[in-house]
Design an enzyme around this catalytic site. Structure first.
Site, PDB file in Angstrom:
ATOM      1  N   HIS A 198       0.837  -1.200   0.000  1.00 55.37           N
ATOM      2  CA  HIS A 198       0.000   0.000   0.000  1.00 55.37           C
ATOM      3  C   HIS A 198       0.869   1.245   0.000  1.00 55.37           C
ATOM      4  O   HIS A 198       1.984   1.244   0.536  1.00 55.37           O
ATOM      5  CB  HIS A 198      -0.956   0.007   1.198  1.00 55.37           C
ATOM      6  CG  HIS A 198      -0.278   0.021   2.542  1.00 55.37           C
ATOM      7  ND1 HIS A 198       0.010   1.187   3.218  1.00 55.37           N
ATOM      8  CD2 HIS A 198       0.157  -0.983   3.346  1.00 55.37           C
ATOM      9  CE1 HIS A 198       0.589   0.900   4.372  1.00 55.37           C
ATOM     10  NE2 HIS A 198       0.697  -0.412   4.476  1.00 55.37           N
TER      11      HIS A 198
ATOM     12  N   ASP B 201      -0.799   4.260   0.858  1.00 61.27           N
ATOM     13  CA  ASP B 201      -1.410   5.184   1.808  1.00 61.27           C
ATOM     14  C   ASP B 201      -0.693   5.088   3.147  1.00 61.27           C
ATOM     15  O   ASP B 201      -0.070   4.069   3.472  1.00 61.27           O
ATOM     16  CB  ASP B 201      -2.908   4.931   1.960  1.00 61.27           C
ATOM     17  CG  ASP B 201      -3.237   3.565   2.541  1.00 61.27           C
ATOM     18  OD1 ASP B 201      -2.582   2.576   2.142  1.00 61.27           O
ATOM     19  OD2 ASP B 201      -4.154   3.476   3.385  1.00 61.27           O
TER      20      ASP B 201
ATOM     21  N   ASP C 153       6.372   1.829   6.779  1.00 60.51           N
ATOM     22  CA  ASP C 153       5.036   1.266   6.553  1.00 60.51           C
ATOM     23  C   ASP C 153       4.292   2.063   5.502  1.00 60.51           C
ATOM     24  O   ASP C 153       3.534   2.966   5.828  1.00 60.51           O
ATOM     25  CB  ASP C 153       4.274   1.270   7.882  1.00 60.51           C
ATOM     26  CG  ASP C 153       2.955   0.535   7.819  1.00 60.51           C
ATOM     27  OD1 ASP C 153       2.722  -0.208   6.845  1.00 60.51           O
ATOM     28  OD2 ASP C 153       2.145   0.715   8.741  1.00 60.51           O
TER      29      ASP C 153
ATOM     30  N   GLU D  21      -5.234   0.728   2.859  1.00 56.07           N
ATOM     31  CA  GLU D  21      -4.855  -0.275   3.854  1.00 56.07           C
ATOM     32  C   GLU D  21      -4.919   0.296   5.256  1.00 56.07           C
ATOM     33  O   GLU D  21      -5.328  -0.387   6.194  1.00 56.07           O
ATOM     34  CB  GLU D  21      -3.441  -0.791   3.567  1.00 56.07           C
ATOM     35  CG  GLU D  21      -3.108  -2.106   4.275  1.00 56.07           C
ATOM     36  CD  GLU D  21      -2.591  -1.935   5.689  1.00 56.07           C
ATOM     37  OE1 GLU D  21      -2.567  -2.931   6.434  1.00 56.07           O
ATOM     38  OE2 GLU D  21      -2.202  -0.811   6.067  1.00 56.07           O
ATOM     39  N   GLU D  22      -4.535   1.561   5.388  1.00 56.48           N
ATOM     40  CA  GLU D  22      -4.519   2.187   6.706  1.00 56.48           C
ATOM     41  C   GLU D  22      -5.892   2.713   7.120  1.00 56.48           C
ATOM     42  O   GLU D  22      -6.081   3.091   8.276  1.00 56.48           O
ATOM     43  CB  GLU D  22      -3.514   3.353   6.730  1.00 56.48           C
ATOM     44  CG  GLU D  22      -2.078   2.956   6.443  1.00 56.48           C
ATOM     45  CD  GLU D  22      -1.431   2.173   7.571  1.00 56.48           C
ATOM     46  OE1 GLU D  22      -2.142   1.819   8.524  1.00 56.48           O
ATOM     47  OE2 GLU D  22      -0.216   1.918   7.486  1.00 56.48           O
TER      48      GLU D  22
ATOM     49  N   GLU E 191       4.748  -5.802   4.148  1.00 52.70           N
ATOM     50  CA  GLU E 191       4.591  -5.084   5.416  1.00 52.70           C
ATOM     51  C   GLU E 191       5.879  -5.174   6.246  1.00 52.70           C
ATOM     52  O   GLU E 191       6.647  -6.137   6.121  1.00 52.70           O
ATOM     53  CB  GLU E 191       3.425  -5.667   6.215  1.00 52.70           C
ATOM     54  CG  GLU E 191       2.057  -5.396   5.629  1.00 52.70           C
ATOM     55  CD  GLU E 191       1.596  -3.958   5.847  1.00 52.70           C
ATOM     56  OE1 GLU E 191       2.313  -3.180   6.520  1.00 52.70           O
ATOM     57  OE2 GLU E 191       0.522  -3.606   5.330  1.00 52.70           O
TER      58      GLU E 191
ATOM     59  N   HIS F  20       4.295   4.400  12.201  1.00 50.28           N
ATOM     60  CA  HIS F  20       3.209   5.190  12.783  1.00 50.28           C
ATOM     61  C   HIS F  20       3.700   6.151  13.866  1.00 50.28           C
ATOM     62  O   HIS F  20       2.890   6.841  14.482  1.00 50.28           O
ATOM     63  CB  HIS F  20       2.096   4.299  13.358  1.00 50.28           C
ATOM     64  CG  HIS F  20       1.357   3.502  12.342  1.00 50.28           C
ATOM     65  ND1 HIS F  20       0.070   3.031  12.549  1.00 50.28           N
ATOM     66  CD2 HIS F  20       1.684   3.079  11.100  1.00 50.28           C
ATOM     67  CE1 HIS F  20      -0.341   2.350  11.499  1.00 50.28           C
ATOM     68  NE2 HIS F  20       0.641   2.373  10.601  1.00 50.28           N
TER      69      HIS F  20
END
EC number: 3.5.1.18
Length: 386
Positions: free
Chosen positions: A72, A74, A105, A139-140, A168, A353
């Site tokens: 992903h 995003d 990520d 995805e997020e 991931e 994150h």
């Protein structure tokens, strides 16, 4: 010439693609892939009541078997940008580390695989089959307009994948620590105890639901769901909120609501967990409302050819023997597992994150080499199929 994974990762980080925004990230991915000979399909989807999300499916080759990389572009919000020591979307390199939201990520993983494909093609020529990429922008977020929808489109278009590697950030501490071969399921419960409002001086004229709610939560949280299985940790229940909505100290409330999340292994299903919760509520007594939402069920890709190839490539480049694990949260592998064997391997996720998210530049280069070796070993044993 094979793309430079560092330059590509920096380009992607500079796209502030906070879900559901794309901010040019997929345009950059598509441009590089088309330069390598891929046919690209842009696939925007929008469920009612949700934001429109763009996705990309790209394929090189028209025969099977088809090896797919999923990921992903995003990212989660940067949060307080003032707390960062760098621009969250600047893609800066400082002391051998690449900084920015999505570095770990998982824009770094996407860049590494694309660069690995370019290197594979330079060294080996066209694959004995096909290479594809499924890259989502959801995805997020709610994950309703992303990978699941792309897989539905692929099935309708006759696009079959035979194996999938999700990029991931699977490693807790160092590149090569861990490969994910499955994931626990996730079920969120909203539980409301119902009663009758009244004055605290006259409790006999009211029905206070809070003691029942407290008892039910104690029973649910204090009794282990299981002791784990050979491939999974014990299931867990975490209480996340209690809300009464009652600011007055002299009023008995009419209702109290709690939310909790269960991360469950392959001993359970959403149906069996619902039955367990309702058994507890029946034991406590009283009136209840229960709403459940499942974002994924537990799954396992049994150790076999795909995990063996990835593990061997990891060990060849890092010298580490990776643990095959099902720990952590959910990922889009939960959708892919219904279509083909799927494992996950990417960068170190320690900073994902977080403020100042970053990865080692050396890890990005090594991950690129690992991905190239995975492709070489997988296609070396592949039987071409029309």
């Amino acid at each position: 010439m094979a793309p430079d994974p560092i330059a590509l990762a920096r380009d992607l980080i500079r796209c502030p693609s906070v879900t559901p925004a794309d901010a040019g990230a997929l345009d950059r991915v598509q441009s590089v892939l088309e330069g390598l000979g891929f046919t690209c399909h842009r696939l925007p989807f929008q469920e009612p009541g949700t934001e429109r999300v763009d996705n990309l499916y790209a394929r090189l080759g028209d025969k099977g078997p088809n090896f797919c990389f999923a990921g992903h572009t995003d990212v989660v919000p940067a949060g307080d940008a003032a707390a960062w020591t760098v621009d969250p979307f600047g893609g800066e390199i400082i002391d051998g580390r690449l900084y920015g939201r999505g570095a770990a990520d998982m824009k770094g993983g996407v860049a590494a695989f694309i660069a690995a494909v370019g290197s594979f093609l330079e060294r080996n020529g066209p694959p004995a089959g096909s290479i594809s990429l499924l890259i989502t922008g959801d995805e997020e977020g709610p994950a309703v307009n992303g990978t699941r929808k792309v897989l539905d489109w692929m099935a309708a278009a006759g696009e079959r994948i035979d194996a999938c590697l999700v990029g991931e950030p699977t490693n807790p501490r160092a590149l090569g620590d861990m490969i994910k071969v499955g994931r626990r399921g996730s079920l969120t419960a909203t539980l409301t105890a119902l009663g009758a409002q009244g004055h605290t001086a006259y409790p006999h004229l009211a029905d206070n639901p809070l003691p029942r709610l407290a008892e039910a939560l104690h029973l649910l949280a204090s009794s282990p769901l299981d002791m784990g299985t050979p491939h999974f940790q014990p299931s867990t229940l975490a209480l996340t909120s209690i809300d009464v909505g009652n600011p007055a100290s002299n009023v008995i409330p009419a209702r109290g609501t709690a939310r909790f999340n269960i991360r469950f292994n392959d001993l359970h299903t959403p149906e069996s967990l619902e039955a367990h919760i309702r058994d507890v509520l029946e034991e406590v007594g009283g009136a209840w409302e229960l709403a459940l939402q499942t974002s994924g069920v537990a799954f396992l890709t049994p150790p076999g050819a795909l995990s063996d190839i990835v593990a061997a490539a990891v060990e060849a480049h890092t010298g580490r023997t990776p643990e095959l694990s099902t720990s952590g949260g959910t990922s889009d592998a939960r959708f892919i597992k219904d279509h083909c064997p799927v494992v996950e391997f990417g960068l170190v996720g320690a900073s994902m994150h977080k403020v100042d998210e970053n990865v080692a530049v050396a890890d990005l280069l090594e991950l690129t080499a690992i991905y190239r070796t995975v492709l070489e070993r997988w296609f070396a044993g592949a039987e071409p199929r029309t």
